[in-house]
Write a protein that holds these residues in place. Structure first.
Motif, PDB file in Angstrom:
ATOM      1  N   ALA A  98     -36.225  42.117 -29.512  1.00 38.88           N
ATOM      2  CA  ALA A  98     -35.279  41.449 -28.611  1.00 38.88           C
ATOM      3  C   ALA A  98     -35.522  39.951 -28.505  1.00 38.88           C
ATOM      4  O   ALA A  98     -34.735  39.250 -27.849  1.00 38.88           O
ATOM      5  CB  ALA A  98     -35.373  42.086 -27.221  1.00 38.88           C
ATOM      6  N   VAL A  99     -36.583  39.423 -29.126  1.00 37.30           N
ATOM      7  CA  VAL A  99     -36.876  37.991 -29.008  1.00 37.30           C
ATOM      8  C   VAL A  99     -35.736  37.132 -29.555  1.00 37.30           C
ATOM      9  O   VAL A  99     -35.266  36.193 -28.875  1.00 37.30           O
ATOM     10  CB  VAL A  99     -38.212  37.667 -29.710  1.00 37.30           C
ATOM     11  N   PRO A 100     -35.218  37.378 -30.755  1.00 41.25           N
ATOM     12  CA  PRO A 100     -34.097  36.526 -31.234  1.00 41.25           C
ATOM     13  C   PRO A 100     -32.857  36.634 -30.352  1.00 41.25           C
ATOM     14  O   PRO A 100     -32.207  35.612 -30.064  1.00 41.25           O
ATOM     15  CB  PRO A 100     -33.830  37.072 -32.634  1.00 41.25           C
ATOM     16  N   ALA A 101     -32.530  37.857 -29.933  1.00 38.06           N
ATOM     17  CA  ALA A 101     -31.348  38.019 -29.087  1.00 38.06           C
ATOM     18  C   ALA A 101     -31.529  37.307 -27.759  1.00 38.06           C
ATOM     19  O   ALA A 101     -30.589  36.681 -27.228  1.00 38.06           O
ATOM     20  CB  ALA A 101     -31.082  39.503 -28.870  1.00 38.06           C
ATOM     21  N   ALA A 102     -32.748  37.400 -27.179  1.00 38.32           N
ATOM     22  CA  ALA A 102     -32.993  36.738 -25.890  1.00 38.32           C
ATOM     23  C   ALA A 102     -32.912  35.225 -26.028  1.00 38.32           C
ATOM     24  O   ALA A 102     -32.504  34.516 -25.092  1.00 38.32           O
ATOM     25  CB  ALA A 102     -34.366  37.156 -25.340  1.00 38.32           C
ATOM     26  N   LEU A 132     -44.577  38.366 -23.554  1.00 34.72           N
ATOM     27  CA  LEU A 132     -43.821  37.561 -22.590  1.00 34.72           C
ATOM     28  C   LEU A 132     -43.910  36.077 -22.942  1.00 34.72           C
ATOM     29  O   LEU A 132     -42.899  35.349 -22.879  1.00 34.72           O
ATOM     30  CB  LEU A 132     -44.344  37.817 -21.185  1.00 34.72           C
ATOM     31  N   LEU A 133     -45.099  35.617 -23.300  1.00 34.97           N
ATOM     32  CA  LEU A 133     -45.243  34.217 -23.726  1.00 34.97           C
ATOM     33  C   LEU A 133     -44.436  33.941 -24.982  1.00 34.97           C
ATOM     34  O   LEU A 133     -43.875  32.837 -25.138  1.00 34.97           O
ATOM     35  CB  LEU A 133     -46.724  33.896 -23.965  1.00 34.97           C
ATOM     36  N   LEU A 134     -44.356  34.917 -25.859  1.00 34.03           N
ATOM     37  CA  LEU A 134     -43.537  34.740 -27.060  1.00 34.03           C
ATOM     38  C   LEU A 134     -42.064  34.572 -26.690  1.00 34.03           C
ATOM     39  O   LEU A 134     -41.349  33.734 -27.282  1.00 34.03           O
ATOM     40  CB  LEU A 134     -43.725  35.937 -27.991  1.00 34.03           C
ATOM     41  N   HIS A 135     -41.598  35.363 -25.724  1.00 32.71           N
ATOM     42  CA  HIS A 135     -40.217  35.210 -25.258  1.00 32.71           C
ATOM     43  C   HIS A 135     -40.000  33.822 -24.666  1.00 32.71           C
ATOM     44  O   HIS A 135     -38.959  33.184 -24.926  1.00 32.71           O
ATOM     45  CB  HIS A 135     -39.903  36.294 -24.217  1.00 32.71           C
ATOM     46  N   PHE A 136     -40.944  33.365 -23.852  1.00 35.90           N
ATOM     47  CA  PHE A 136     -40.821  32.014 -23.286  1.00 35.90           C
ATOM     48  C   PHE A 136     -40.782  30.971 -24.397  1.00 35.90           C
ATOM     49  O   PHE A 136     -39.976  30.010 -24.357  1.00 35.90           O
ATOM     50  CB  PHE A 136     -41.979  31.726 -22.341  1.00 35.90           C
ATOM     51  N   ALA A 137     -41.655  31.114 -25.388  1.00 41.61           N
ATOM     52  CA  ALA A 137     -41.717  30.129 -26.479  1.00 41.61           C
ATOM     53  C   ALA A 137     -40.436  30.097 -27.290  1.00 41.61           C
ATOM     54  O   ALA A 137     -40.052  29.036 -27.821  1.00 41.61           O
ATOM     55  CB  ALA A 137     -42.909  30.451 -27.384  1.00 41.61           C
ATOM     56  N   ALA A 138     -39.753  31.224 -27.390  1.00 38.58           N
ATOM     57  CA  ALA A 138     -38.512  31.261 -28.173  1.00 38.58           C
ATOM     58  C   ALA A 138     -37.297  30.866 -27.345  1.00 38.58           C
ATOM     59  O   ALA A 138     -36.324  30.306 -27.880  1.00 38.58           O
ATOM     60  CB  ALA A 138     -38.307  32.669 -28.743  1.00 38.58           C
ATOM     61  N   THR A 139     -37.315  31.124 -26.059  1.00 37.20           N
ATOM     62  CA  THR A 139     -36.120  30.942 -25.232  1.00 37.20           C
ATOM     63  C   THR A 139     -36.050  29.557 -24.595  1.00 37.20           C
ATOM     64  O   THR A 139     -34.999  28.892 -24.624  1.00 37.20           O
ATOM     65  CB  THR A 139     -36.078  32.030 -24.141  1.00 37.20           C
ATOM     66  N   TYR A 146     -30.673  22.903 -26.394  1.00 30.18           N
ATOM     67  CA  TYR A 146     -29.412  23.161 -27.077  1.00 30.18           C
ATOM     68  C   TYR A 146     -28.516  24.172 -26.353  1.00 30.18           C
ATOM     69  O   TYR A 146     -27.298  24.064 -26.411  1.00 30.18           O
ATOM     70  CB  TYR A 146     -29.732  23.685 -28.483  1.00 30.18           C
ATOM     71  N   GLY A 147     -29.093  25.125 -25.660  1.00 28.41           N
ATOM     72  CA  GLY A 147     -28.303  26.261 -25.195  1.00 28.41           C
ATOM     73  C   GLY A 147     -27.533  26.054 -23.927  1.00 28.41           C
ATOM     74  O   GLY A 147     -26.875  26.991 -23.464  1.00 28.41           O
ATOM     75  N   PHE A 159     -34.143  29.353 -14.004  1.00 27.54           N
ATOM     76  CA  PHE A 159     -33.580  30.683 -13.791  1.00 27.54           C
ATOM     77  C   PHE A 159     -34.146  31.681 -14.808  1.00 27.54           C
ATOM     78  O   PHE A 159     -34.476  32.816 -14.462  1.00 27.54           O
ATOM     79  CB  PHE A 159     -32.056  30.629 -13.881  1.00 27.54           C
ATOM     80  N   VAL A 160     -34.255  31.243 -16.067  1.00 29.36           N
ATOM     81  CA  VAL A 160     -34.776  32.137 -17.103  1.00 29.36           C
ATOM     82  C   VAL A 160     -36.217  32.532 -16.798  1.00 29.36           C
ATOM     83  O   VAL A 160     -36.605  33.711 -16.917  1.00 29.36           O
ATOM     84  CB  VAL A 160     -34.658  31.467 -18.486  1.00 29.36           C
ATOM     85  N   VAL A 161     -37.032  31.558 -16.366  1.00 31.06           N
ATOM     86  CA  VAL A 161     -38.442  31.860 -16.049  1.00 31.06           C
ATOM     87  C   VAL A 161     -38.530  32.854 -14.895  1.00 31.06           C
ATOM     88  O   VAL A 161     -39.273  33.843 -14.953  1.00 31.06           O
ATOM     89  CB  VAL A 161     -39.200  30.561 -15.727  1.00 31.06           C
ATOM     90  N   VAL A 162     -37.784  32.588 -13.816  1.00 34.87           N
ATOM     91  CA  VAL A 162     -37.808  33.497 -12.669  1.00 34.87           C
ATOM     92  C   VAL A 162     -37.288  34.872 -13.060  1.00 34.87           C
ATOM     93  O   VAL A 162     -37.822  35.913 -12.639  1.00 34.87           O
ATOM     94  CB  VAL A 162     -36.972  32.902 -11.512  1.00 34.87           C
ATOM     95  N   TYR A 163     -36.260  34.900 -13.893  1.00 33.40           N
ATOM     96  CA  TYR A 163     -35.670  36.178 -14.326  1.00 33.40           C
ATOM     97  C   TYR A 163     -36.698  37.013 -15.086  1.00 33.40           C
ATOM     98  O   TYR A 163     -36.873  38.214 -14.826  1.00 33.40           O
ATOM     99  CB  TYR A 163     -34.463  35.870 -15.212  1.00 33.40           C
TER     100      TYR A 163
END
Length: 456
Positions: A98-102, A132-139, A146-147, A159-163
């Protein structure tokens, strides 16, 4: 882990991990879903699909994003929703996939909440934290660079961090709670096993005590019967050989009466012991008839209960004289010496605990029985001496039967061993052996003042 009985209805209401016996949530192996798990999975999948539908309409409004990314958003979100059905079996793989999708899509937000919660619930904390750190690093870099529109990037990033943290902490707390439930269940199962083992040990100890009591009682009576029967057989043999006059009717009747009385007493004493055994077995049964009740587990059954519960009067120091009289009536030459203080009613009187008196009685009984078995016809001396604070000593002495065979009375050879166990339980000692052509048995018991007794 020892299995814990769970009703069929309770299994439907609990998570599969709590009914399958898994050591920890997500601890490996496939866990069969319970009815509650199916309901939860359907609800969470519905939640993820609703979020995907709601966010799908907003994808086209993000004109600042390239077209290929807008085209990729809905399919990645749909795949993330479908992956929820395998998240229980592969929590780590689903979270990594789910890392790329997130990082690149918005429609994944509903499924992402479930994936992060599942990651913290079913993955070891260190591994889950790294993912979780990997998700943060990618998101976060994508969001900040850019997003999102420039003026909203920090707000979206926060918001993403709190979520992420909200659902990760929730999953971690749920994991800790389930581990606690499993640990408590394991402790309860272990406690039940220990309780059953203690009950089994207690029952074995009770049966050993009863077997020891039966040996002490029956060996004495059977040895008396053997002496009388042997005397009759010997007299009959000599009469048949013409070396003695035939027994008269009165002598035969007297001998038969002695044999009958000893057999009757042996049966009565055996009945008392078996009565106690049946009472113990009844105490082990609960009110519903099931065995293993705890009512009798906290006490040690006493095969020598007093007459207050309907049993015969139990042996004590005063009945040692009767024991000696029975031995003399059987033809055994016994000299009885008693050096005990007179009984008083004061606080420091010479009253000895009933259980210690019974042990002293059994010591005399065992000594007389051994003398009849191994030194028939030899005189026996029984000495009973002691005082408060000095202890009680029982000494039984008989000359060795040099060059003569024993009486041929069968025995298990466990009488002295059982007597030693009795004395050790009461804090006493037992010494026996042959010296100077005599066999001596010496039993010593403590005799504390009444106010200092600690036994029952």
């Amino acid at each position: 882990m020892t299995g814990h009985p769970v009703s069929a209805f309770a299994r439907r209401l609990l998570p599969g991990e709590l009914t399958s016996g898994a050591p920890v949530p997500g601890g490996g192996g496939r866990v069969r879903r319970s009815a509650r798990d199916w309901v939860v999975d359907v609800v969470l999948f519905g939640w993820a699909v609703l979020c995907w539908v709601a966010l799908y309409d907003q994808v086209a409004t993000k004109t600042f994003l390239p077209g290929w990314l807008l085209a990729l958003d809905p399919p990645l979100g749909a795949v993330a929703c479908l992956s929820l059905w395998v998240r229980r079996r592969w929590p780590l793989g689903v979270a990594l996939a789910a890392v790329p999708a997130a990082a690149l899509t918005d429609t994944v937000m509903g499924a992402l909440a479930v994936i992060i919660f599942n990651l913290a619930l079913r993955t070891p904390p260190r591994t889950a934290g790294a993912v979780l750190l990997l998700h943060f690093a990618a998101t976060l870099p994508y969001v900040l660079l850019y997003g999102a529109p420039h003026d909203e990037r920090r707000t979206v990033a926060a918001f993403v961090v709190v979520y992420y943290l909200l659902f990760f902490v929730w999953g971690s707390l749920t994991r800790v709670r389930r581990q606690l439930v499993l640990k408590l269940r394991e402790d309860a199962a272990r406690a039940q096993a220990d309780h059953r083992r203690r009950l089994a040990d207690a029952r074995r100890a009770e049966r050993r005590a009863i077997a020891r009591e039966m040996h002490d009682v029956l060996a004495h009576r059977v040895s008396l019967l053997s002496v009388h029967a042997g005397a009759l057989a010997y007299r009959a043999q000599r009469t048949a050989a013409g070396e003695a006059t035939p027994l008269g009717d009165e002598e035969i009747a007297q001998s038969a009466t002695v044999i009958r009385d000893n057999a009757h007493q042996a049966l009565e004493e055996l009945r008392d012991v078996l009565h106690v055994l049946r009472e113990d077995e009844a105490d082990e049964e609960g009110p519903d008839g099931s065995r293993g009740g705890t009512a009798g587990a906290g006490r040690r059954s006493d095969p020598e209960r007093g007459a207050g519960d309907g049993a015969r009067p139990q042996p004590d120091l005063e009945r040692i004289g009767e024991l000696v009289a029975e031995a003399r009536a059987a033809g055994q030459r016994v000299r009885f010496v008693e050096r005990l203080p007179e009984r008083t009613e004061g606080a420091d009187g010479c009253s000895l605990r009933p259980q210690l008196q019974r042990t002293a009685y059994r010591a005399v009984q065992e000594g007389l029985t051994n003398a009849r078995k191994h030194a028939p016809g030899q005189p026996v001396e029984v000495e009973l001496a002691g005082a408060v604070g000095e202890g009680l000593t029982v000494r039984v002495t008989n000359p060795l039967a040099a060059g003569r065979e024993g009486a041929g009375i069968p025995g298990a050879g466990a009488g002295l061993t059982g007597l030693r166990e009795r004395l050790e339980i009461e804090g006493g000692t037992l010494e026996y052996g042959a010296s100077r052509d005599a066999f001596t048995l010496v039993a010593r018991l403590p005799w504390p003042a009444r106010g200092r007794e600690t036994g029952p």
